[in-house]
Design a protein around this motif. Structure first.
Motif, short mmCIF file in Angstrom:
data_model
loop_
_atom_site.label_atom_id
_atom_site.label_comp_id
_atom_site.label_asym_id
_atom_site.label_seq_id
_atom_site.Cartn_x
_atom_site.Cartn_y
_atom_site.Cartn_z
N UNK A 129 -5.10 -9.73 14.80
CA UNK A 129 -6.17 -10.26 14.13
C UNK A 129 -6.85 -9.67 12.63
N UNK A 130 -6.95 -8.20 12.71
CA UNK A 130 -7.20 -7.64 11.51
C UNK A 130 -5.99 -7.77 10.39
N UNK A 131 -4.85 -8.02 10.87
CA UNK A 131 -3.71 -8.21 10.02
C UNK A 131 -3.65 -9.44 9.41
N UNK A 178 -6.68 -11.13 8.76
CA UNK A 178 -7.61 -11.13 7.58
C UNK A 178 -7.08 -10.58 6.42
N UNK A 179 -6.27 -9.47 6.52
CA UNK A 179 -5.78 -8.72 5.41
C UNK A 179 -4.63 -9.69 4.80
N UNK A 208 -6.50 -12.07 2.73
CA UNK A 208 -7.05 -11.55 1.40
C UNK A 208 -6.03 -11.10 0.34
N UNK A 215 0.87 -1.25 -0.14
CA UNK A 215 0.02 0.11 -0.02
C UNK A 215 0.81 1.36 0.02
N UNK A 257 2.74 -8.39 8.68
CA UNK A 257 3.15 -7.79 10.04
C UNK A 257 3.00 -8.86 11.18
N UNK A 260 -3.95 -5.26 -1.80
CA UNK A 260 -4.78 -6.08 -2.15
C UNK A 260 -5.17 -6.12 -3.68
N UNK A 261 -5.91 -4.96 -3.82
CA UNK A 261 -6.26 -4.50 -5.08
C UNK A 261 -5.06 -4.58 -6.10
N UNK A 282 -5.36 -0.31 -3.10
CA UNK A 282 -4.49 -0.81 -1.90
C UNK A 282 -3.54 -1.74 -2.36
N UNK A 301 0.65 -5.09 17.09
CA UNK A 301 0.18 -5.31 18.31
C UNK A 301 -1.36 -5.80 18.21
N UNK A 302 -2.00 -5.66 17.23
CA UNK A 302 -3.33 -6.09 17.02
C UNK A 302 -3.37 -7.12 15.86
#
Lengths: 227, 300
Positions: free
Chosen positions: B168-170, B172-173, B176, B107, B161, B128-129, B126, B165-166
């Motif tokens: 789960x959303x990473x 998910x990405x 993708x 990105x 990454x 993914x796109x 981004x 420090x967080x």
């Protein structure tokens, strides 16, 4: 609502320097709520400009002040036709839309911007406003748990957080929450995380060819031709 | 058939070693050429960064052409920060036509991080796109659906990454990116092998190659600076303490030791498929790190 900040006094003084008779025109809607250009700010600015001109003597101005309910509505602008006939310029404390509405209605007169129009947002607490909508013309808030990544993520990306987030904050501003972490947390609470797992294709920027126009489906007269 | 030597090695089960070079700020390419010559036979591929940290520099594509001219294997870093979809596709066509086929899709850092903080950020796509766009171009059309006269073919990578420090959303990405066609991942800097182990337990279910990012730190001060200022980077306290224990002027030596030890452990314990060494401005010491990690002469 639209949120703006009044321009610095010296910038306004320079802008009006060559106009003798100036109407300071406030706006009673958004600009009043965000303390940038309502009746109170018009009055403060009027006094400040008078004090400033007596100090630095940059021409002798005569000021009038008036605050319309809305500058962006032609019918309200009709209320100042007589006053405008007597001035050399209008210093609008309306948002950028108000300044342009004045310019369109009074083509022979300079319409000067007294505020910097900043964003569409909401009141966080007294005196603090946060941007919330980018008017992208293609709302996807149902997929992002009511939190707009186009507005609140500095990159406006659609497929989840970048790797720059730390302590829940944005890489560009340690005081700003990472929008995508907020989206994640709220989708999790709503048991809708599958929405974040979906692939979102590149945005269609044709939804925002500028300038845009919306014509009400119930409107009888669509008005003048576009452009 | 593999697109590139690097892609061939990617599926050979060899332990892979890549590194990166930051291009110069200016037209004098002599130092970059020196580093290319120094590193091209010691690693499997060399990334050329794309205005890293949003600091304007000589372009990645230009650096990759030099790597190619000098007989090395380049990885084109491509961010979405500065180019819209037309420019990205055009640069990909140019890269492919000149034999540059390994692309790392990012990105990109925010413009605010760099030295042109008044510039217009693009982010038309981004990461993914961008990955998805490459797969579409390979199928013979551009992303507007118009036929290409000659379709390109790339070996595509992305970043992940594991120490976020967080996390789960990473993740998910990450998934993708895998679905969008990423074949390999170069991770952000790894400082705690525990997080790499946890990440690999999860990531090993996907058919992608993971190269652990190793950032070479020159001092405890640099580590603290990175923690405070570099997007996403979290240097473990144990490593900061170890760097601080080094005598005056010996910080870089200690940093090389730390990096070499991480690399050795990753390889011995077979934690992932390789490493990506980031010497951040100290490209000249990469051979020392590889030697200390007993990885010299990796390329076959």
């Amino acid at each position: 609502m639209i949120v703006a900040e009044q321009k610095p006094l010296d910038e306004i003084s320079r802008m009006i320097a060559s106009y003798e008779r100036v109407l300071i025109l406030g706006c009673g809607t958004c600009m009043t709520v965000c303390d940038a250009g309502g009746e109170r700010e018009v009055s403060f600015l009027h006094n400040a400009l008078r004090v400033a001109q007596s100090k630095i003597g940059n021409g002798i101005h005569i000021f009038w002040e008036y605050t319309l309910k809305r500058q962006c509505d032609p019918e309200f602008l009709e209320l100042i036709v007589e006053r405008v006939a007597e001035v050399d310029a209008v210093l609008s404390l309306g948002c950028g839309i108000g300044v342009q509405a004045v310019a369109e209605r009074f083509p022979e007169l300079p319409s000067l911007p007294g505020v910097n129009t900043s964003f569409m947002g909401m009141t966080r607490e007294t005196g603090v406003w946060d941007e919330r909508c980018a008017a992208c013309g293609d709302c996807r808030l149902e997929d992002t748990a009511g939190i707009c990544p186009i507005t609140r993520c500095i990159k406006g990306i659609l497929n989840g957080p970048c790797a720059g987030t730390k302590n829940g904050k944005c890489e560009a501003n340690k005081d700003m929450d990472c929008a995508w972490l907020l989206v994640y947390e709220r989708l999790e609470k709503l048991a809708q995380l599958e929405r974040m797992r979906r692939y979102y294709p590149p945005r269609n920027f044709r939804t925002i060819p500028r300038p845009r126009r919306i014509i009400s489906k119930t409107s009888v007269d669509p008005g003048e031709e576009y452009g | 058939m593999a697109n590139s030597l690097f892609e061939e090695k990617l599926y050979s089960n060899e332990f892979l070693v890549t590194t990166e070079i930051g291009p110069p700020k200016g037209a004098d390419i002599s130092e970059m050429v020196h580093h290319i010559d120094l590193l091209k036979d010691k690693v499997d591929a060399i990334n050329i960064t794309d205005h890293q940290s949003s600091v304007m520099r000589f372009p990645s594509l230009g650096g990759c052409l030099l790597v190619k001219e000098h007989g090395g294997e380049p990885i084109l870093q491509m961010t979405c920060r500065d180019r819209n979809r037309l420019a990205l596709q055009a640069d990909l066509l140019l890269a492919y036509s000149r034999g540059i086929v390994n692309v790392l899709c990012l990105t990109g850092d925010s413009v605010d991080a760099g030295d042109h903080d008044e510039a217009k950020p693009v982010f038309d796509l981004d990461s993914v796109q961008l990955l998805k766009m490459i797969r579409i171009m390979e199928s013979g059309t551009d992303i507007a659906g118009k036929e290409l006269k000659g379709a390109p073919n790339f070996c595509t990578g992305a970043s992940v990454h594991p120490e976020a420090d967080f996390i789960e959303p990473q993740l998910i990405k990450f998934e993708k990116k895998v679905s969008a066609g990423a074949q390999f991942f170069q991770t952000q800097g790894i400082f705690d092998l525990g997080s790499l182990r946890r990440f690999m337990q999860y990531a090993s279910q996907f058919n992608v190659k993971i190269l652990a990012g190793i950032i070479v730190l020159a001092s405890a001060r640099m580590a603290r600076y990175m923690n405070d200022n570099v997007p996403g980077i979290i240097v473990a306290q144990a490593i900061i303490d170890e760097l601080a224990s080094a005598g005056k002027g010996k910080g870089l030596q200690k940093g090389i030791e730390v990096a070499a030890r991480l690399i050795r452990t990753i390889k011995e314990e077979n934690l992932c498929h390789g490493v990506h060494v980031m010497a951040v401005g100290n490209e000249g010491i990469v051979p020392d790190i590889l030697e200390a990690a007993e990885l010299v002469g990796v390329p076959s």
